[in-house]
Design a protein around this motif. Structure first.
Motif, PDB file in Angstrom:
ATOM      1  N   ARG A  27       0.714  -1.509   0.107  1.00  9.05           N
ATOM      2  CA  ARG A  27       0.030  -0.485   0.563  1.00  9.05           C
ATOM      3  C   ARG A  27       0.892   1.097  -0.087  1.00  9.05           C
ATOM      4  N   ALA A  28       1.696   0.931   0.881  1.00  5.19           N
ATOM      5  CA  ALA A  28       2.480   2.284   0.794  1.00  5.19           C
ATOM      6  C   ALA A  28       3.422   2.594  -0.355  1.00  5.19           C
ATOM      7  N   ALA A  29       4.002   1.798  -1.219  1.00  6.72           N
ATOM      8  CA  ALA A  29       4.509   1.946  -2.261  1.00  6.72           C
ATOM      9  C   ALA A  29       3.843   2.596  -3.511  1.00  6.72           C
ATOM     10  N   ASN A  30       2.385   1.694  -3.178  1.00  2.83           N
ATOM     11  CA  ASN A  30       1.967   3.027  -4.440  1.00  2.83           C
ATOM     12  C   ASN A  30       0.819   3.738  -3.839  1.00  2.83           C
ATOM     13  N   ASN A  31       0.306   4.221  -2.688  1.00  2.14           N
ATOM     14  CA  ASN A  31      -0.236   5.295  -2.128  1.00  2.14           C
ATOM     15  C   ASN A  31      -1.714   4.568  -2.391  1.00  2.14           C
ATOM     16  N   LEU A  32      -2.005   3.484  -1.423  1.00  4.93           N
ATOM     17  CA  LEU A  32      -3.295   3.035  -1.738  1.00  4.93           C
ATOM     18  C   LEU A  32      -4.042   2.799  -0.391  1.00  4.93           C
ATOM     19  N   SER A  33      -5.294   3.094  -0.652  1.00  5.85           N
ATOM     20  CA  SER A  33      -5.644   3.053   0.430  1.00  5.85           C
ATOM     21  C   SER A  33      -6.467   1.457   1.008  1.00  5.85           C
ATOM     22  N   ASP A  34      -7.357   1.558   2.339  1.00  5.88           N
ATOM     23  CA  ASP A  34      -7.525  -0.015   2.136  1.00  5.88           C
ATOM     24  C   ASP A  34      -9.271   0.550   2.062  1.00  5.88           C
ATOM     25  N   ASN A  35      -9.479   1.164   1.419  1.00  9.00           N
ATOM     26  CA  ASN A  35     -10.963   1.232   0.444  1.00  9.00           C
ATOM     27  C   ASN A  35     -10.682   0.814  -1.106  1.00  9.00           C
ATOM     28  N   ASP A  36      -8.926   0.873  -1.379  1.00  8.44           N
ATOM     29  CA  ASP A  36      -9.000   1.086  -3.061  1.00  8.44           C
ATOM     30  C   ASP A  36      -9.186  -0.287  -3.852  1.00  8.44           C
ATOM     31  N   VAL A  37      -9.655  -0.351  -5.203  1.00  2.00           N
ATOM     32  CA  VAL A  37      -9.977  -1.665  -5.482  1.00  2.00           C
ATOM     33  C   VAL A  37      -9.033  -1.959  -6.944  1.00  2.00           C
ATOM     34  N   LEU A  38      -8.240  -2.985  -7.255  1.00  2.00           N
ATOM     35  CA  LEU A  38      -7.578  -3.372  -7.689  1.00  2.00           C
ATOM     36  C   LEU A  38      -7.906  -3.201  -9.000  1.00  2.00           C
ATOM     37  N   LYS A  39      -7.427  -2.757  -9.956  1.00  2.00           N
ATOM     38  CA  LYS A  39      -8.492  -2.790 -11.407  1.00  2.00           C
ATOM     39  C   LYS A  39      -7.071  -3.817 -12.194  1.00  2.00           C
ATOM     40  N   ALA A  40      -7.731  -4.536 -12.878  1.00  2.00           N
ATOM     41  CA  ALA A  40      -6.878  -5.667 -14.267  1.00  2.00           C
ATOM     42  C   ALA A  40      -6.117  -4.608 -14.471  1.00  2.00           C
ATOM     43  N   ASP A  41      -5.075  -5.022 -15.044  1.00  2.00           N
ATOM     44  CA  ASP A  41      -3.852  -4.436 -15.478  1.00  2.00           C
ATOM     45  C   ASP A  41      -3.662  -3.041 -15.292  1.00  2.00           C
ATOM     46  N   ALA A  42      -3.626  -2.957 -14.241  1.00  2.00           N
ATOM     47  CA  ALA A  42      -3.386  -1.817 -13.144  1.00  2.00           C
ATOM     48  C   ALA A  42      -1.172  -1.827 -12.944  1.00  2.00           C
TER      49      ALA A  42
END
Length: 303
Positions: free
Chosen positions: A52-67
């Motif tokens: 999360r820290a390496a990609n600035n993602l929160s607990d609520n972020d949803v991963l998208k295919a091909d990201a």
């Protein structure tokens, strides 16, 4: 003939330089359908919080295919910091700081790395929680003696990044630097009984403790289990945070008997000792961290 020899030397140097560049380059991973942060963290044997820290993602972020995600280098000190409660962490008030304005694409991991800091230092300087998501334009304190390598980054793949390869998942090399070995003092409580204590420095900073095969590993300081799992280069690990904020890291276990969120007290069985993959000896590595920095495990409080 001389020209040919020089040419071969040039080619050999080019290959070695290219290999070094590839190994030093950052790894990225393209998200596949069905992937989760948890499954990706397990694949690379790091923690979800590091991802999360390496990609600035929160607990609520949803991963998208091909990201495309940045896969940070395994660093157990960062893992400890990001899997602890940082509210009690303090940093030397004499540290000189300057202000950094967050740019598009930057993350806590990237800012720390670009300024020769650990994520733990960055969090402490700014009184941030490990789950913090930073925003463009946000002002952060950084050390003013840091060597700035770049002012911005992007999550997109570029020439300095490499895609995941099987080599990345191969066993980590031995980065340990061994110090003195002593017989455990009977007045000091250790996770295993009567171990030989070998001090280790480098990326691993703590002690190796000899153990009997499948010997019980016991808690030496009461606290809450903050993380349990397999960590790259360390095997099965668990982190226990005391009420004073110290983190006790027990690594190289063959089995673990507790789970995240459990409260354990001194003497509780945490698991069993494993066999070191490099030395093939039964042992564990024990580390203690204060404000994200390693301290001498022999001098850390027990109760």
């Amino acid at each position: 003939m001389r020209k040919f020899t020089n040419y071969k030397k040039y080619i050999s140097f080019s290959i070695l330089f290219s290999l070094f560049f590839i190994l030093a380059a950052e790894t990225t991973y393209k998200v596949q359908k069905g992937d989760t942060l948890y499954s990706i963290s397990k694949k690379f044997q790091i923690t979800v919080q590091e991802l999360r820290a390496a990609n600035n993602l929160s607990d609520n972020d949803v991963l998208k295919a091909d990201a495309v995600l940045v896969i940070p280098t395994a660093d157990i000190a960062n893992a400890v910091s990001l899997n602890s409660e940082n509210k009690n962490n303090k940093i030397n008030s004499n540290v000189k700081t300057k202000v950094h304005t967050v740019q598009k694409g930057e993350t806590l991991y990237r800012i720390a790395k670009n300024n020769n800091m650990t994520v733990s230092e960055l969090l402490s300087l700014n009184n941030l929680d490990s789950s913090t998501v930073i925003k463009v334009g946000q002002k952060l304190k950084i050390r003013d003696d840091s060597e700035i390598l770049s002012s911005s980054s992007s999550k997109k793949t570029n020439d300095s990044e490499k895609s995941v390869t099987s080599e990345y998942l191969s066993p980590a090399p031995d980065t340990r630097t061994y110090g003195t070995t002593i017989q455990a003092d009977s007045s000091t409580i250790w996770p295993v009984k009567k171990p030989k204590v070998t001090y280790v420095k480098g990326k691993v900073s703590g002690v190796q403790l000899s153990a009997k095969k499948n010997e019980a590993v016991s808690c030496v300081m009461a606290g809450t289990v903050m993380y349990v799992g397999v960590y790259r280069g360390f095997g099965q690990v668990l982190f226990v945070q005391s009420k004073t904020g110290l983190i006790y890291a027990y690594t190289g276990l063959s089995s673990i008997d507790v789970k995240k969120g459990d409260y354990v007290v001194s003497g509780d069985k945490l698991g069993t000792a494993g066999v070191d993959s490099i030395s093939n000896k039964s042992q564990i590595t024990f580390m203690v961290f204060q404000n994200g920095q390693p301290i001498d495990p022999a001098k850390a409080p027990r109760n």
